[in-house]
Design an enzyme around this catalytic site. Structure first.
Site, PDB file in Angstrom:
ATOM      1  N   GLU A   1     -13.432   5.008  -2.691  1.00 53.13           N
ATOM      2  CA  GLU A   1     -12.031   5.317  -2.419  1.00 53.13           C
ATOM      3  C   GLU A   1     -11.436   6.178  -3.525  1.00 53.13           C
ATOM      4  OE1 GLU A   1     -10.393   3.982   0.284  1.00 53.13           O
ATOM      5  OE2 GLU A   1      -8.453   4.868  -0.235  1.00 53.13           O
ATOM      6  N   ASP A   2     -10.798   7.249  -3.108  1.00 48.99           N
ATOM      7  CA  ASP A   2     -10.009   8.082  -4.030  1.00 48.99           C
ATOM      8  C   ASP A   2     -10.808   8.631  -5.207  1.00 48.99           C
ATOM      9  OD1 ASP A   2      -7.962   7.821  -2.281  1.00 48.99           O
ATOM     10  OD2 ASP A   2      -6.584   6.817  -3.641  1.00 48.99           O
TER      11      ASP A   2
ATOM     12  N   ASP B   1     -13.703   5.764   2.789  1.00 49.92           N
ATOM     13  CA  ASP B   1     -12.584   5.667   3.728  1.00 49.92           C
ATOM     14  C   ASP B   1     -11.753   6.939   3.777  1.00 49.92           C
ATOM     15  OD1 ASP B   1     -11.013   4.028   5.582  1.00 49.92           O
ATOM     16  OD2 ASP B   1      -9.431   4.389   4.116  1.00 49.92           O
ATOM     17  N   ASP B   2     -11.636   7.631   2.639  1.00 46.94           N
ATOM     18  CA  ASP B   2     -10.847   8.878   2.639  1.00 46.94           C
ATOM     19  C   ASP B   2     -11.457   9.887   3.599  1.00 46.94           C
ATOM     20  OD1 ASP B   2      -9.190   7.990   0.443  1.00 46.94           O
ATOM     21  OD2 ASP B   2     -10.990   8.258  -0.771  1.00 46.94           O
TER      22      ASP B   2
ATOM     23  N   LYS C   1      -6.060  -1.975  -1.193  1.00 45.08           N
ATOM     24  CA  LYS C   1      -6.897  -1.791  -0.010  1.00 45.08           C
ATOM     25  C   LYS C   1      -7.540  -3.117   0.419  1.00 45.08           C
ATOM     26  CE  LYS C   1      -8.409   1.876   2.200  1.00 45.08           C
ATOM     27  NZ  LYS C   1      -8.042   3.270   2.317  1.00 45.08           N
TER      28      LYS C   1
ATOM     29  N   TYR D   1       0.850  -1.191   0.000  1.00 37.10           N
ATOM     30  CA  TYR D   1       0.000   0.000   0.000  1.00 37.10           C
ATOM     31  C   TYR D   1       0.884   1.238   0.000  1.00 37.10           C
ATOM     32  CZ  TYR D   1      -4.422   2.223  -0.118  1.00 37.10           C
ATOM     33  OH  TYR D   1      -5.473   2.973  -0.561  1.00 37.10           O
TER      34      TYR D   1
ATOM     35  N   ARG E   1      -8.596  10.915  -7.956  1.00 36.88           N
ATOM     36  CA  ARG E   1      -7.679  11.547  -6.988  1.00 36.88           C
ATOM     37  C   ARG E   1      -6.988  10.443  -6.199  1.00 36.88           C
ATOM     38  NH1 ARG E   1      -8.620  12.261  -1.539  1.00 36.88           N
ATOM     39  NH2 ARG E   1      -7.671  10.269  -2.057  1.00 36.88           N
TER      40      ARG E   1
ATOM     41  N   ASN F   1      -0.142  11.687   1.917  1.00 38.38           N
ATOM     42  CA  ASN F   1       0.533  10.541   1.305  1.00 38.38           C
ATOM     43  C   ASN F   1       0.799  10.820  -0.165  1.00 38.38           C
ATOM     44  OD1 ASN F   1       0.356   8.824   3.591  1.00 38.38           O
ATOM     45  ND2 ASN F   1      -1.790   8.453   3.131  1.00 38.38           N
TER      46      ASN F   1
END
Ligand code: NAD
Length: 545
Positions: free
Chosen positions: A239-240, A262-263, A168, A97, A150, A402
């Site tokens: 996610e993202d 989750d973000d 993930k 990850y 993103r 990150n």
């Protein structure tokens, strides 16, 4: 139907990564499955296989080569892959990850060998349900989906974002024992606005600009509805996604299906846990902390909202709780007089004179903690850190962006800039730092402490929703697992080596909430802890005959 329900023989067994045990097939299995002659003669135990493979991983020249090696192992032998990853999680998590997964996404076209997960594209409008029928497993319980807009702090990587759902879900299995066969990574490819990527010869996604507006919304609606029909017990984790779509999708679906982002929510819980633990070092309880965020996107607003939820639960009035959270975005302090604020920032626009930048805001507001979620490196400058150190004996510095290259400051900078007094944690891992004779162990505010346990709790209870109450409970549980030894080293999160224990504890809390709130779709087990433990996948070989 699982891969193992197909009665396969011979080479077909060896080519099925779920069934394959490689050199670990016993003599009896080799005879029964027609494998004799297809494998080298020596029968190895799983431990012997691991001893052979580990030097192979460690011998690679770079993390991205280690990543490719591990992907190849997964493609051959899922059980051995998870045994290796679970036994060496601290070492391999940064390979599987962040930070390496960022590079893996950037180079996805180059390192791609064998497809994993599903792609739903802009061209699939009207037939998404049909596409999902092609997945060979019915009992999917955890889906991670991205549209690649993103990826980490790296921007729009289009279909290359697939590395994220894959990575993930690997962590769902490795950290909480969610069965790999119940996990499904999905990329929704709606094109990319990253023209360099789109035009590169190795790009594997649709070579068109991003679909936006009503056509995008319709595709996503169709997707979510098709997922509900095909996999009715699944939890759908976003996610993202780009900022606007992430907030919009969460608002649209959070009260209607079993979903979370989750973000926004996972990050929030891990940061809240870090704040709870830091207060054991500073002596300042959460209700007295002033927080200053750099970045008012998904992570920042998500953390703010969960902090507010936790404070309100403690009896702090909503408006007072919100005033503890201040945000600096790329245009300066978020204040009422600004006319350029997107909706998600407006609830944190306080009555205050405009302040141009982070340093001025730190000097003006004297926050107990600065929380970097801007995706912009080198923004926690020596001056900012010095100002934090002037205002507080133990300033809290969370540089969460990150991958490592995007962190607002490094661990060394945080300790140097505050005369060794910072309570520091980051999003990507930093090695321990010895400063003026004391060794500090930076904590990693890794979402993996939270989402796997939340997912496991949701699966065990067959919950219909994932609620903020569950994330607040997860944060508390995580913070309670930080030991005095951890704190003495300056670490505000437990050691990653305890992650399965952490995930199990969180799962119990999450499932309890699901049962108590009437969200569960199954009977409450008499012994919930035992049910959670029993639900956790162990990567041990079972007899194939
Ligand atoms: P986002 O794009 O939704 O938000 C980024 C925000 O930062 C935006 O509000 C933007 O205006 C602001 N910003 C950009 N440059 C800035 C600058 N120079 N000064 C002030 N503000 C600036 O992204 P996000 O999902 O909120 O993620 C932000 C970062 O947090 C990413 O790097 C991501 O990897 C990281 N993150 C870390 C964790 C973790 O450590 N557990 C979890 C989630 C996200």
């Amino acid at each position: 139907m699982t891969a193992s329900s197909h009665p396969k023989r011979g080479a077909d067994v060896l080519h099925d990564p779920v069934l394959n045990k490689g050199t670990a097939f016993t003599d009896a299995e080799r005879d029964a499955l027609g494998l004799r002659g297809l494998l080298p003669p020596r029968v190895m135990s799983q431990d012997e296989q691991l001893a052979r493979i580990l030097p192979g991983v460690r011998g690679k020249d770079s993390p991205i080569e280690q990543y490719s090696y591990l992907v190849a192992l997964h493609d051959r032998n899922v059980t051995l892959f998870y045994r290796l990853v679970m036994d060496h999680l601290e070492e391999l998590m940064p390979v599987l990850y962040t930070p390496t997964v960022g590079q893996a996404c950037q180079e996805f076209g180059r390192i791609f060998r064998r497809s994993r997960g599903m792609y739903v594209t802009a061209d699939d409008r009207g037939r998404v349900a049909e596409v999902l029928e092609n997945w060979p497993v019915d009992d999917v319980r955890m889906i991670v989906v991205t549209d690649g807009e993103r990826i980490l702090g790296l921007g729009d990587l289009g279909a290359n974002g697939m590395g994220i759902p894959i990575g993930k879900l690997t962590l769902y299995t490795a950290c909480a024992g969610i069965s790999p066969h119940q996990c499904l990574p999905i990329t929704i490819d709606v094109g990319t606005d990253n023209t360099d990527l789109r035009e590169s010869h190795a790009y594997l996604g649709l070579r068109q600009p991003r679909l936006r507006g009503p056509a995008y919304d319709e595709l996503l609606d169709e997707f979510v509805e098709a997922v509900q029909k095909r996999f009715p017990l699944t939890c759908l984790q976003f996610e993202d996604f780009g900022n606007h779509n992430a907030f919009a999708l969460l608002e649209r679906w959070r009260d209607r299906i079993c979903t979370f982002n989750d973000d926004i929510q996972g990050t929030a819980a891990v940061a809240l846990a870090g704040l709870y633990s830091s207060s054991r070092l500073t002596g300042t309880p959460l209700k007295d902390m002033r927080l200053l965020f750099l970045g008012a996107g998904e992570a920042g607003i998500g953390i703010g909202d969960l902090v507010v939820e936790a404070l309100v639960e403690e009896g702090v009035p909503l408006e007072v709780a919100r005033k503890q959270c201040w945000f600096v975005d790329s245009k300066g302090l978020v204040v009422q007089s600004r006319t350029d604020l997107q909706e998600h920032k407006q609830r944190y626009a306080h009555d205050h004179a405009p302040v141009a930048d982070l340093l001025a805001a730190v000097e003006e507001l004297k926050p107990h903690a600065i929380i970097g979620v801007s995706g912009t490196p080198a923004t926690f400058t020596a001056q900012v850190l010095a100002a934090m150190a002037r205002n507080h004996a133990r300033p809290v510095v969370l540089a969460l962006s990150n991958p490592t290259s995007k962190a607002e400051c490094t661990a060394l900078q945080a300790y140097q800039g505050t005369d060794g007094r910072a309570i520091f944690a980051s999003g990507s891992p930093f090695a321990p730092v010895t400063y003026k004779g004391k060794t500090h162990v930076p904590g990693q505010g890794n979402n993996s402490y939270i989402f796997p346990g939340v997912g496991l709790g949701v699966i065990v209870s067959e919950s219909t929703r994932v609620t903020d109450e569950m994330f607040a409970a997860a944060a508390k549980t995580l913070a309670e697992m930080v030991t005095q030894d951890d704190l003495d080293m300056g670490r505000i999160f437990p050691s990653l080596s305890r992650i399965r224990e952490v995930s199990a504890a969180i799962a119990i809390e999450v499932a309890t909430i699901a049962f108590e709130r009437g969200l569960a779709r199954c009977e409450r087990p008499a012994d919930l802890a035992a049910a959670v433990a029993a639900a956790m996948y162990e990567p041990n070989y079972t007899s194939a005959i």
